[in-house]
Design a protein around this motif. Structure first.
Motif: not given
Length: 281
Positions: A59-68, A79-86, A114-121
Motif C-alpha cells: 500500500e503506497v501512500g500518496a504524499p499530501t500536506a494534510d494526512p488527516w 512531510g518528508c516526501a513532499l519536501r522532495a517534490g510533487d 489529491t484526486i480532486q486536484a488532478i481530476g478523478p478520471q
C-alpha cells in the motif's frame, strides 16, 4: 476498457480473498509506507523489501500536506516526501519502479484532495498506467463515490473504500456495495494510524460481520491500531478478514538510525508469521 472486473482487480482480489475456502483462510499482510520516504530510491527499496519478506499487498501512500487519518509517524513521512517534490509524481514513479522489481499487487492510498486536484478520471488513468491494482481513497465525499468508482472502472483498476464505523447503516451499505477490490474496515473507530491503546476484538468482529452482510463477495481488510504481531494474530483468530494492514511500525523502522531496511524486513516477517499462526489456530 474491458467491462466488469479488470485483470488487475482480479489479481488483487485473488491475493486478498484466497477464494474464501476454509482450507485457504490464511490472511495476507498489507504493508504500507509513504511514496518517496525517506527518498524515492530508498522508498522503492523499502516496498520491494516488504514484498520479499512476505507481504501479500503493498500500500503506497500518496504524499499530501494534510494526512488527516495518519498519526505522527506517518504524517512526518508525508512531510518528508513532499519536501522532495510533487506527491503525485513521486507516487507514480514509485509504483512504476516497484512494478519492474516484483509482482506483488500495489494499491495506492490517496486522500480525496489529491484526486480532486488532478481530476478523478485523469488520476485513475495515470495510476493504471503506472501499474497499480487499485486506489484506496478513505474520504471520498458520498456524492462523489459513484463518479470515482466509475472512473476507476474505466481505467481498469479497483476502487476500495473505507467503511466508516461511525456511519449510519444506510451510509455503510452505500460504501460497501460501491467498493471494488476490497472494503477497508478500521480496527478502531475515530483514531488515526499509530494508535496503540488496544482493540476491541468483539466490536471489530461485529463490525466486520455487518460489512460482510452488506458486501458478501468483497474481501475485507483491517488496519489502524494493529501495533504488534500478537495483536495481528489475535485479530485473525477472531475476525473474518482477508488481510491485515500495518504502516506505523514499518515507517518507524525506516526512520531508525541503524539499518532501516533490515529492521523493516524483520517487522514484516514477524507480522506474517503471526498471521500464519492466528490463521492456523
Amino acid at each position: 476498457m474491458t467491462s466488469g472486473v479488470h485483470v488487475r482487480d482480479a489479481v488483487l482480489r485473488r491475493a486478498v480473498d484466497l477464494d474464501r475456502q476454509p482450507e485457504k483462510r490464511q490472511p495476507i499482510l498489507g504493508a504500507f509506507s509513504v511514496a518517496g520516504y525517506p527518498n524515492l530510491r530508498s522508498g522503492v527499496d523499502a516496498f520491494v523489501t516488504f514484498a520479499e519478506s512476505g507481504a501479500g499487498m503493498l500500500e503506497v501512500g500518496a504524499p499530501t500536506a494534510d494526512p488527516w487519518l495518519d498519526g505522527p509517524a506517518i504524517a512526518a513521512a508525508h512531510g518528508c516526501a513532499l519536501r522532495a517534490g510533487d506527491g503525485v509524481s513521486v507516487t507514480l514513479e514509485t509504483v512504476r519502479r516497484i512494478s519492474t522489481r516484483c509482482d506483488t499487487p500495489v494499491v495506492v492510498m490517496s486522500y480525496w484532495s489529491t484526486i480532486q486536484a488532478i481530476g478523478p478520471q485523469r488520476m485513475a488513468d495515470e495510476l493504471a498506467s503506472s501499474g497499480v491494482s487499485g486506489c484506496l481513497v478513505p474520504d471520498v465525499p458520498p456524492e462523489r463515490v459513484e463518479a470515482w468508482v466509475a472512473a476507476a472502472v474505466e481505467a481498469g483498476i479497483s476502487a476500495p473504500l473505507l467503511a466508516n464505523r461511525d456511519a449510519s447503516y444506510a451510509e455503510l451499505g452505500d460504501i460497501c456495495r460501491a467498493a471494488t477490490g476490497f472494503v477497508y474496515a478500521p480496527a478502531v473507530g475515530g483514531q488515526r494510524t499509530g494508535y496503540s491503546a488496544g482493540i476491541d476484538l468483539d466490536g471489530l468482529a461485529a463490525f466486520v460481520r455487518a460489512v460482510r452482510g452488506l458486501a458478501p463477495s468483497t474481501p475485507i481488510m483491517t488496519g489502524i491500531g494493529v501495533s504488534t504481531p500478537e495483536l495481528a494474530s489475535a485479530i485473525v483468530r477472531q475476525v473474518d478478514v482477508s488481510a491485515v494492514v500495518i504502516g506505523s511500525p514499518l515507517v518507524r523502522a525506516l526512520h531508525s538510525d541503524t539499518d532501516g531496511l533490515h529492521q523493516t524486513a524483520g517487522v514484516v516477517k514477524e507480522f506474517v508469521a503471526a498471521l500464519a499462526a492466528g490463521g492456523a489456530a
